[in-house]
Design a protein around this motif. Structure first.
Motif, short mmCIF file in Angstrom:
data_model
loop_
_atom_site.label_atom_id
_atom_site.label_comp_id
_atom_site.label_asym_id
_atom_site.label_seq_id
_atom_site.Cartn_x
_atom_site.Cartn_y
_atom_site.Cartn_z
N TRP A 126 0.82 -1.21 0.00
CA TRP A 126 0.00 0.00 0.00
C TRP A 126 0.86 1.26 0.00
N THR A 127 1.98 1.20 0.70
CA THR A 127 2.87 2.37 0.71
C THR A 127 3.42 2.65 -0.68
N GLU A 128 3.82 1.59 -1.38
CA GLU A 128 4.33 1.77 -2.74
C GLU A 128 3.24 2.31 -3.66
N GLN A 129 1.99 1.84 -3.49
CA GLN A 129 0.89 2.35 -4.31
C GLN A 129 0.63 3.82 -4.04
N ILE A 130 0.69 4.21 -2.79
CA ILE A 130 0.48 5.62 -2.44
C ILE A 130 1.52 6.49 -3.13
N THR A 131 2.78 6.07 -3.02
CA THR A 131 3.87 6.85 -3.64
C THR A 131 3.68 6.94 -5.14
N ARG A 132 3.36 5.80 -5.78
CA ARG A 132 3.20 5.81 -7.23
C ARG A 132 2.04 6.70 -7.67
N LEU A 133 0.89 6.57 -7.01
CA LEU A 133 -0.27 7.38 -7.39
C LEU A 133 0.01 8.86 -7.20
N ALA A 134 0.61 9.21 -6.07
CA ALA A 134 0.89 10.63 -5.80
C ALA A 134 1.90 11.19 -6.79
N ASP A 135 2.95 10.43 -7.09
CA ASP A 135 3.98 10.91 -8.01
C ASP A 135 3.43 11.06 -9.43
N GLU A 136 2.59 10.11 -9.85
CA GLU A 136 2.00 10.22 -11.18
C GLU A 136 1.10 11.45 -11.28
N ALA A 137 0.30 11.68 -10.26
CA ALA A 137 -0.57 12.86 -10.26
C ALA A 137 0.26 14.14 -10.31
N THR A 138 1.33 14.16 -9.54
CA THR A 138 2.20 15.34 -9.51
C THR A 138 2.85 15.58 -10.87
N ALA A 139 3.40 14.54 -11.46
CA ALA A 139 4.09 14.69 -12.75
C ALA A 139 3.12 15.17 -13.83
N ARG A 140 1.91 14.62 -13.83
CA ARG A 140 0.92 15.00 -14.85
C ARG A 140 0.57 16.48 -14.74
N LEU A 141 0.34 16.95 -13.55
CA LEU A 141 -0.03 18.35 -13.37
C LEU A 141 1.15 19.28 -13.58
N ASP A 142 2.35 18.84 -13.19
CA ASP A 142 3.54 19.65 -13.47
C ASP A 142 3.68 19.89 -14.96
N ALA A 143 3.46 18.84 -15.77
CA ALA A 143 3.59 18.98 -17.22
C ALA A 143 2.57 19.98 -17.77
N GLN A 144 1.33 19.90 -17.29
CA GLN A 144 0.31 20.83 -17.76
C GLN A 144 0.62 22.26 -17.33
N THR A 145 1.11 22.40 -16.11
CA THR A 145 1.44 23.75 -15.62
C THR A 145 2.57 24.36 -16.45
N ARG A 146 3.60 23.55 -16.75
CA ARG A 146 4.71 24.05 -17.58
C ARG A 146 4.20 24.44 -18.96
N ASP A 147 3.28 23.65 -19.51
CA ASP A 147 2.75 23.94 -20.84
C ASP A 147 2.05 25.29 -20.86
N PHE A 148 1.26 25.57 -19.84
CA PHE A 148 0.55 26.85 -19.83
C PHE A 148 1.47 28.01 -19.45
N ASP A 149 2.51 27.73 -18.69
CA ASP A 149 3.51 28.77 -18.46
C ASP A 149 4.16 29.17 -19.79
N THR A 150 4.45 28.17 -20.64
CA THR A 150 5.02 28.45 -21.95
C THR A 150 4.04 29.25 -22.81
N LYS A 151 2.76 28.87 -22.76
CA LYS A 151 1.76 29.59 -23.54
C LYS A 151 1.66 31.05 -23.09
N ARG A 152 1.78 31.28 -21.79
CA ARG A 152 1.70 32.66 -21.29
C ARG A 152 2.89 33.48 -21.77
#
Length: 421
Positions: free
Chosen positions: A118-144
Motif C-alpha cells: 500500500w505504501t508503494e501504491q500511495i507513492t506511485r499514485l501521488a507521483d503520477e498525479a504530480t508529474a501530470r499536473l507539473d507537465a500541464q502547468t509548464r505547458d501553460f507557463d510556456t503559452k503565457r
C-alpha cells in the motif's frame, strides 16, 4: 577413587556442547532481531516518503485547480480541455492514495507485506498525479510567455515573411534557368515550390494579421495559435524555397555524374568493339555487335546537342543499355577481364545510384505527407544494396548490388512521383 570419577569427562563434554548450543541460539536470535529491525526501518522510511509525496500532490492539486480557472479565463475551455482532464485524473488518483493511507492508519493490524504494497501504491499514485499536473502547468507557463512576447514575435515573423517573399522571385528565376537545361520530369519535385511557398507565405500573413487584430482590439482571446500557425507557414515556405536551391545543386551533380557515366560508356564500348573485332567466335562477335549497336544509339541520343536532360532517368537509361553490353561482353572474356570490367563499371553504377538515392530521398522528404510505404520500401532497399556494394570486396558482386540499388531507387522514384501526383 579413580573408578568413582570415571563419568567426569562426559559431564565436561556435555557442558561444552550445551554452552555452544546456547551461544548459537543467542546469536540466531540477535540476527533475527537485527533483520526485523532493518525491515521495520525500511517500512518506516517508505511510509515517510509516501506521506511526503501525498502532501506534495494534495498541495499541487489545490494550486492546479486555481491555475485551471486562470487558464480557462485566459485561453478558453477548448484550449484547456487537456488540463481539465489531467486534473480530473490526478484528483481520482489522489483519492485512491488517501483511501490507502486511511487503511494504513486505521486500528486494524496490517501485515508487513500489506504495508509495503500500500505504501508503494500511495507513492506511485501521488507521483503520477504530480508529474501530470507539473507537465500541464509548464505547458501553460510556456503559452503565457508566448502571449506576453506575441507583439515582438509577430514583428519578427513579419520581417522573416518579407524576406521569404523576396526569395520568391529568385526561386522562379532559378526554375526558369533550370528549365533550359533540364526536362519537366527532372524538375517535377520542385517545379511547384514557388507557388506553394507563396501560398504558405500568404497563410502566414493571414495568421499574423489575425493575431495583430486581436492585440490591437485589446481582446482577451489568446493569440498563441495564430502565432504558431504563422511560424509553421513560414517554416513551410522556407523549406520549399530551400528545396529549389538544393534541387539545383543536386541536378548539377547528377548531370556531372551523367557526363562521367557517358565517358565510362565510351570506354566500355571501345573495349567491347576491341573484344568483338578480336574474338574468334562469330556467334560471340555477333552478340557483341548487337548490344554495341543498342548502346551506341542510347549514347548518341544522350549526347545530342540542345537536348534537355533528366539526369537520373538518363543515367538509368544508359545503365540499362550498358547492362546488356556488360552481360554479353562478360560472357566473352576470361575471369580476370570480367573482374576488371566490373571494377570500372562499378564506379559509374555506384555514383549513379548514390546520386539517384539522394534525389529520391529529398523528393520523398519534400512530399512526406503524400508518399506511401511502397516507395519508401524500395528506397530503403536501394540504400541497403548500395551499402552492401560499398562494403563488398568482390567487384562483380559489388557491381550487382549497385545495380540493384539503382533499380530499386528508380522504382522508388517512380512510385514516389506517382504518389505525389
Amino acid at each position: 577413587m579413580t573408578d568413582a570419577l570415571w563419568w567426569l569427562p562426559s559431564v565436561v563434554v556435555l557442558g561444552i556442547v550445551v554452552g555452544v548450543i546456547a551461544l548459537l541460539v543467542t546469536a540466531s536470535r540477535r540476527k533475527a532481531r537485527g533483520i526485523r529491525a532493518a525491515e521495520k526501518a525500511e517500512i518506516t522510511q517508505r511510509a515517510r516518503a509516501a506521506a511526503i509525496s501525498l502532501v506534495r500532490a494534495d498541495d499541487l492539486i489545490e494550486a492546479a485547480t486555481d491555475e485551471l480557472g486562470f487558464a480557462i479565463a485566459q485561453f478558453g475551455e477548448r484550449a484547456t480541455a487537456d488540463f481539465a482532464d489531467a486534473l480530473t485524473v490526478s484528483k481520482r488518483q489522489l483519492r485512491e492514495a488517501f483511501a490507502l493511507k486511511q487503511k494504513l492508519d486505521d486500528g486494524e493490524p496490517d501485515t508487513d507485506s500489506q504495508i509495503r504494497q500500500w505504501t508503494e501504491q500511495i507513492t506511485r499514485l501521488a507521483d503520477e498525479a504530480t508529474a501530470r499536473l507539473d507537465a500541464q502547468t509548464r505547458d501553460f507557463d510556456t503559452k503565457r510567455v508566448v502571449e506576453q512576447n506575441a507583439p515582438l514575435q509577430l514583428e519578427r515573423l513579419r520581417r522573416r515573411l518579407d524576406r521569404a517573399t523576396d526569395r520568391l522571385a529568385g526561386g522562379a528565376a532559378t526554375l526558369d534557368r533550370l528549365a533550359t537545361s533540364y526536362s519537366a520530369s527532372a524538375l517535377a519535385s520542385i517545379s511547384g515550390n514557388v507557388e506553394r511557398a507563396r501560398t504558405a507565405i500568404d497563410a502566414g500573413r493571414r495568421a499574423a494579421d489575425a493575431a495583430d487584430a486581436r492585440l490591437a482590439a485589446g481582446a482577451t482571446e489568446p493569440v498563441g495559435e495564430q502565432v504558431s500557425a504563422a511560424e509553421q507557414a513560414l517554416f513551410t515556405a522556407t523549406a520549399l524555397l530551400d528545396a529549389i536551391e538544393t534541387g539545383e545543386d543536386e541536378l548539377h551533380v547528377c548531370f556531372a555524374s551523367l557526363g562521367t557515366a557517358l565517358a565510362a560508356a565510351e570506354t566500355e564500348l571501345a573495349e567491347a568493339r576491341a573484344l568483338r573485332d578480336g574474338h574468334e567466335e562469330s556467334d560471340a562477335s555477333a552478340d557483341l555487335n548487337r548490344v554495341i549497336a543498342t548502346a551506341d544509339t542510347v549514347v548518341a541520343e544522350l549526347r545530342r546537342p540542345g537536348r534537355v536532360s533528366d539526369p537520373s532517368a538518363d543515367v538509368a537509361r544508359l545503365r540499362e543499355a550498358l547492362d546488356g553490353l556488360d552481360v554479353t561482353r562478360s560472357e566473352a572474356r576470361n575471369r580476370q577481364l570480367r573482374l576488371d570490367n566490373a571494377r570500372e563499371a562499378y564506379v559509374g553504377a555506384r555514383l549513379a545510384a548514390r546520386s539517384q538515392i539522394g534525389i529520391t530521398r529529398d523528393f520523398i522528404t519534400a512530399n512526406r505527407g503524400r508518399v506511401g510505404a511502397d516507395a519508401r520500401t524500395r528506397l530503403a532497399e536501394a540504400e541497403r544494396q548500395l551499402a552492401l556494394a560499398e562494403a563488398e570486396a568482390d567487384p562483380v558482386t559489388a557491381l550487382d548490388a549497385a545495380r540493384r540499388a539503382m533499380t530499386h531507387t528508380t522504382d522508388a522514384d517512380a512510385l514516389a512521383h506517382y504518389d505525389a501526383r
